[in-house]
Design a protein around this motif. Structure first.
Motif, mmCIF file in Angstrom:
data_model
loop_
_atom_site.group_PDB
_atom_site.id
_atom_site.type_symbol
_atom_site.label_atom_id
_atom_site.label_comp_id
_atom_site.label_asym_id
_atom_site.label_seq_id
_atom_site.Cartn_x
_atom_site.Cartn_y
_atom_site.Cartn_z
ATOM 1 N N VAL A 89 0.839 -1.203 0.000
ATOM 2 C CA VAL A 89 0.000 0.000 0.000
ATOM 3 C C VAL A 89 0.868 1.245 0.000
ATOM 4 C CG1 VAL A 89 -1.858 1.220 1.217
ATOM 5 C CG2 VAL A 89 -1.658 -1.268 1.419
ATOM 6 N N THR A 90 0.552 2.181 -0.851
ATOM 7 C CA THR A 90 1.280 3.448 -0.865
ATOM 8 C C THR A 90 0.315 4.590 -0.543
ATOM 9 O OG1 THR A 90 2.810 2.580 -2.502
ATOM 10 C CG2 THR A 90 2.764 4.973 -2.228
ATOM 11 N N LEU A 91 0.699 5.400 0.452
ATOM 12 C CA LEU A 91 -0.182 6.466 0.922
ATOM 13 C C LEU A 91 0.335 7.827 0.474
ATOM 14 C CD1 LEU A 91 -0.495 5.226 4.630
ATOM 15 C CD2 LEU A 91 -2.148 4.905 2.810
ATOM 16 N N ALA A 92 -0.560 8.596 -0.147
ATOM 17 C CA ALA A 92 -0.228 9.980 -0.492
ATOM 18 C C ALA A 92 -0.530 10.879 0.704
ATOM 19 C CB ALA A 92 -1.024 10.408 -1.720
ATOM 20 N N GLU A 93 -0.366 12.162 0.535
ATOM 21 C CA GLU A 93 -0.504 13.097 1.658
ATOM 22 C C GLU A 93 -1.857 12.968 2.364
ATOM 23 O OE1 GLU A 93 0.875 17.041 1.218
ATOM 24 O OE2 GLU A 93 0.400 17.357 3.341
ATOM 25 N N VAL A 117 3.569 -1.095 3.916
ATOM 26 C CA VAL A 117 2.821 0.158 3.878
ATOM 27 C C VAL A 117 3.833 1.289 3.738
ATOM 28 C CG1 VAL A 117 1.261 1.696 5.122
ATOM 29 C CG2 VAL A 117 0.937 -0.790 5.248
ATOM 30 N N THR A 118 3.743 1.977 2.614
ATOM 31 C CA THR A 118 4.679 3.062 2.347
ATOM 32 C C THR A 118 3.998 4.407 2.555
ATOM 33 O OG1 THR A 118 5.786 1.680 0.729
ATOM 34 C CG2 THR A 118 6.261 4.051 0.635
ATOM 35 N N HIS A 119 4.496 5.158 3.523
ATOM 36 C CA HIS A 119 4.011 6.520 3.736
ATOM 37 C C HIS A 119 4.894 7.408 2.853
ATOM 38 C CE1 HIS A 119 1.442 5.927 7.443
ATOM 39 N NE2 HIS A 119 1.977 4.732 7.269
ATOM 40 N N ALA A 120 4.391 7.708 1.670
ATOM 41 C CA ALA A 120 5.225 8.394 0.680
ATOM 42 C C ALA A 120 5.233 9.903 0.882
ATOM 43 C CB ALA A 120 4.727 8.058 -0.729
ATOM 44 N N GLU A 121 4.166 10.417 1.536
ATOM 45 C CA GLU A 121 4.024 11.861 1.714
ATOM 46 C C GLU A 121 3.618 12.164 3.156
ATOM 47 O OE1 GLU A 121 1.372 13.245 -1.355
ATOM 48 O OE2 GLU A 121 2.679 12.524 -2.961
ATOM 49 N N PRO A 122 3.679 13.444 3.555
ATOM 50 C CA PRO A 122 3.396 13.778 4.960
ATOM 51 C C PRO A 122 1.948 13.490 5.375
ATOM 52 C CG PRO A 122 4.451 15.632 3.829
ATOM 53 C CD PRO A 122 4.092 14.628 2.784
ATOM 54 N N GLN A 145 5.748 -4.540 7.139
ATOM 55 C CA GLN A 145 6.813 -3.567 6.908
ATOM 56 C C GLN A 145 6.217 -2.174 6.763
ATOM 57 O OE1 GLN A 145 8.996 -3.989 3.210
ATOM 58 N NE2 GLN A 145 10.895 -3.466 4.262
ATOM 59 N N ILE A 146 6.832 -1.215 7.445
ATOM 60 C CA ILE A 146 6.421 0.184 7.323
ATOM 61 C C ILE A 146 7.587 0.955 6.721
ATOM 62 C CG2 ILE A 146 5.741 2.281 8.572
ATOM 63 C CD1 ILE A 146 3.664 0.282 9.128
ATOM 64 N N ARG A 147 7.303 1.675 5.667
ATOM 65 C CA ARG A 147 8.351 2.531 5.077
ATOM 66 C C ARG A 147 7.895 3.978 5.133
ATOM 67 N NH1 ARG A 147 8.979 -0.740 -0.510
ATOM 68 N NH2 ARG A 147 10.384 -2.380 0.213
ATOM 69 N N VAL A 148 8.737 4.815 5.670
ATOM 70 C CA VAL A 148 8.401 6.236 5.718
ATOM 71 C C VAL A 148 9.416 6.976 4.836
ATOM 72 C CG1 VAL A 148 8.070 8.248 7.191
ATOM 73 C CG2 VAL A 148 7.513 5.957 8.059
ATOM 74 N N ALA A 149 8.911 7.574 3.779
ATOM 75 C CA ALA A 149 9.799 8.216 2.799
ATOM 76 C C ALA A 149 10.392 9.510 3.354
ATOM 77 C CB ALA A 149 9.024 8.500 1.515
ATOM 78 N N ARG A 150 11.485 9.935 2.747
ATOM 79 C CA ARG A 150 12.076 11.210 3.111
ATOM 80 C C ARG A 150 11.023 12.309 2.981
ATOM 81 N NH1 ARG A 150 17.301 10.574 3.215
ATOM 82 N NH2 ARG A 150 17.211 8.973 1.627
#
Ligand SMILES: Nc1ncnc2c1ncn2[C@@H]1O[C@H](COP(=O)(O)OP(=O)(O)O)[C@@H](O)[C@H]1O
Ligand SMILES: [Mg+2]
Lengths: 251, 248
Positions: A89-93, A117-122, A145-150
């Motif tokens: 899953v990829t999450l936008a803002e 789960v990728t938190h791609a945006e704030p 797995q949780i990924r928090v993008a820069r």
């Protein structure tokens, strides 16, 4: 994991607890289900996996949730020699992802849930609540797995996993994994593995409940509430009934 | 009603009951008193069939049946009730659901029709009222968040609903203040004082016996009954202590 992907091995992190023989019987697998939740849209899906005991089921999902969108997933995973469900899953803002899952296995079943789960945006939030029950020689696994993008500040990601083992030969695995590239982030995860409370079982028996019924009641209490917020009442009752039937069949 | 002959039992391999004999007839209330560690709870658990409380000798006849051969839930259906010294918390299961299932399991085992939800609630409300317990508490999970005194009251509500033939009450008085003690004492009398019922009160103190008057008092020490008598024995214990009375 496309149709052309090679058969996974134990060294592949996402497959480390799996039943690779069962996977080989169905390989190559289908393309993942892909879908997109539009910005601001609210969606709910319920997934029931109750295949027959000899089957191998591998269901992959690729999901994108647009800015401010919400996806709520209810999963009941009880079927197959291997019953594997994955979500990428990829999450936008400001998007929100919510997963409530029950994994129930008996006999020699391998029941597993793998999430990325990728938190791609704030400002995006995710909450995963997983309850697993394993009897006999079954294995239940949750790899989350949780990924928090820069730059994905104010991320709030929560995982809760609780497993119940009914026999010494049953197994539960939990593997949380965090990959964080932002600094203002809240990630909470809890995992616990337990057995049915023997004192409670005796207490219930002393009031006249037979052991099978006492056990089913305690297990029902353990997964209670997972499906309470399903919007479709008929579907919710069906999930509860199938879960209960599975619990009573664990014997 | 209950005939215990030379009962011996082990807890996790350690001998605790060492040849205990006791007979209760219908209509009687017996009190068992004894110092800490004497084996009072072990007696209750052995009679209830708790795992790890292993009978190793002797026999127990309950209403003509071999009690030690029965599973714990069968003992309950036959009319045995165990009031726990430490009632167990069961998160996620309400008192109402628990007790209705328990009562109907017992009724089924006895070949009786199940009680409807409405009839059960009427019964539960009546027994809760008898023990001064708010009906809202019965809608909460079993014993979860209850104070020590509330747990003991709830045990007696359970007893009222299940309506046993024989109640073994293990330190039901501990954790109760004086008002609660009165209510619980009156509850025990109202539920269990009947010609076809009997009570085994396990207690440490005389005070409960002021409200539930025993016909017989026994002193349990080191796994055996070492002395039996009437209510005066409990008063002597209170005055003189165990060592004096046992030695006398
Ligand atoms: N689970 C246990 N394992 C080993 N010993 C135990 C256990 N429970 C109780 N005992 C021992 O059994 C004896 C009797 O205990 P108990 O029946 O609880 O006494 P009472 O209720 O009279 O205070 C004590 O010596 C206690 O230490
Ligand atoms: Mg005790």
């Amino acid at each position: 994991m496309s149709a052309l992907a090679p058969l996974p091995t134990r060294r592949d992190e996402a497959w480390r607890y799996s039943d690779l023989d069962a996977a080989a019987r169905t390989w190559p697998i289908d393309e993942p289900d892909r879908f997109v939740v539009a910005p601001g849209e609210q969606r709910a899906i319920s997934l029931l996996q109750d295949a027959g005991p000899a089957e191998t089921v591998i269901r992959d999902h690729r999901i994108e949730i647009g800015a401010g969108g919400t996806l709520s997933v209810h999963l009941l995973d009880v079927g197959g020699a291997l019953g594997r469900v994955t979500f990428d899953v990829t999450l936008a803002e400001g998007a929100h992802f919510e997963l409530k899952a029950a994994l129930i296995g008996g006999g020699e079943q391998t029941i597993e849930l793998v999430t990325t789960v990728t938190h791609a945006e704030p400002n995006a939030t995710s909450a995963q609540t997983v309850r697993a029950i394993a009897a006999g020689k079954a294995t239940t696994s949750y790899l989350g797995q949780i990924r928090v993008a820069r730059g994905a500040q104010k991320t709030d990601a929560a995982q809760s996993f609780k497993a119940m083992l009914l026999d010494r030969t049953a197994t539960a695995n939990a593997k949380p994994e965090l990959e964080i590239f932002a600094d203002d982030v809240k990630c909470a995860h809890g995992a616990s593995v337990g057995e049915l409370d023997k004192a409670a079982l005796f207490y219930m028996a002393s009031r006249g409940l037979d052991p099978a019924r006492a056990r089913a009641l305690m297990l029902q209490a353990f997964i209670a509430g997972l499906f309470d917020d399903m919007a479709d009442e008929g579907e919710r009752d069906r999930f509860d009934a199938i879960a209960l039937a599975k619990l009573e069949a664990l014997g | 009603m209950l005939v215990i002959s030379d009962l011996r039992s082990e807890v996790d391999g350690k001998a605790i009951l060492k040849g205990l004999s006791l007979t209760l007839n219908a209509g009687e209330v017996h009190a068992i008193m004894g110092p800490n560690g004497a084996g009072k709870s072990t007696l209750a658990y052995t009679l209830g069939g708790r795992p790890n409380y292993e009978p190793t000798g002797g026999s127990v006849d309950f209403l003509g049946q071999d009690l030690l051969e029965m599973a714990p839930h069968e003992r309950a259906a036959a009319g045995l009730f165990l009031g726990f010294q430490y009632p167990v918390e069961i998160p996620g299961i309400s008192n109402v659901q628990f007790l209705r299932e328990a009562l109907n399991s017992q009724r089924k085992a006895r070949g009786e029709e199940p009680l409807s939800a409405a009839d059960f609630l009427r019964l539960a409300r009546e027994k809760a009222g008898l023990l001064g317990m708010d009906m809202d508490m019965l809608k909460r999970p079993v014993n979860v968040g209850f104070s020590g005194g509330e747990k003991k009251r709830a045990e007696m509500v359970q007893m009222g609903i299940l309506d046993p033939k024989l109640a073994i009450l293990d330190e039901t008085d501990s954790g109760l203040d004086i008002d609660a003690l009165k209510t619980v004492g009156a509850g025990i009398n109202s539920i269990m004082r009947a010609p076809d019922k009997a009570v085994l009160l396990i207690t440490h103190y005389q005070r409960l016996l002021d409200y539930v008057q025993p016909d017989f008092v026994h002193i349990l020490a080191d796994g055996r009954i070492v002395k039996s008598g009437g209510p005066e024995l409990a008063l002597a214990l209170e005055r003189e202590g165990y060592a004096e009375v046992i030695a006398a």
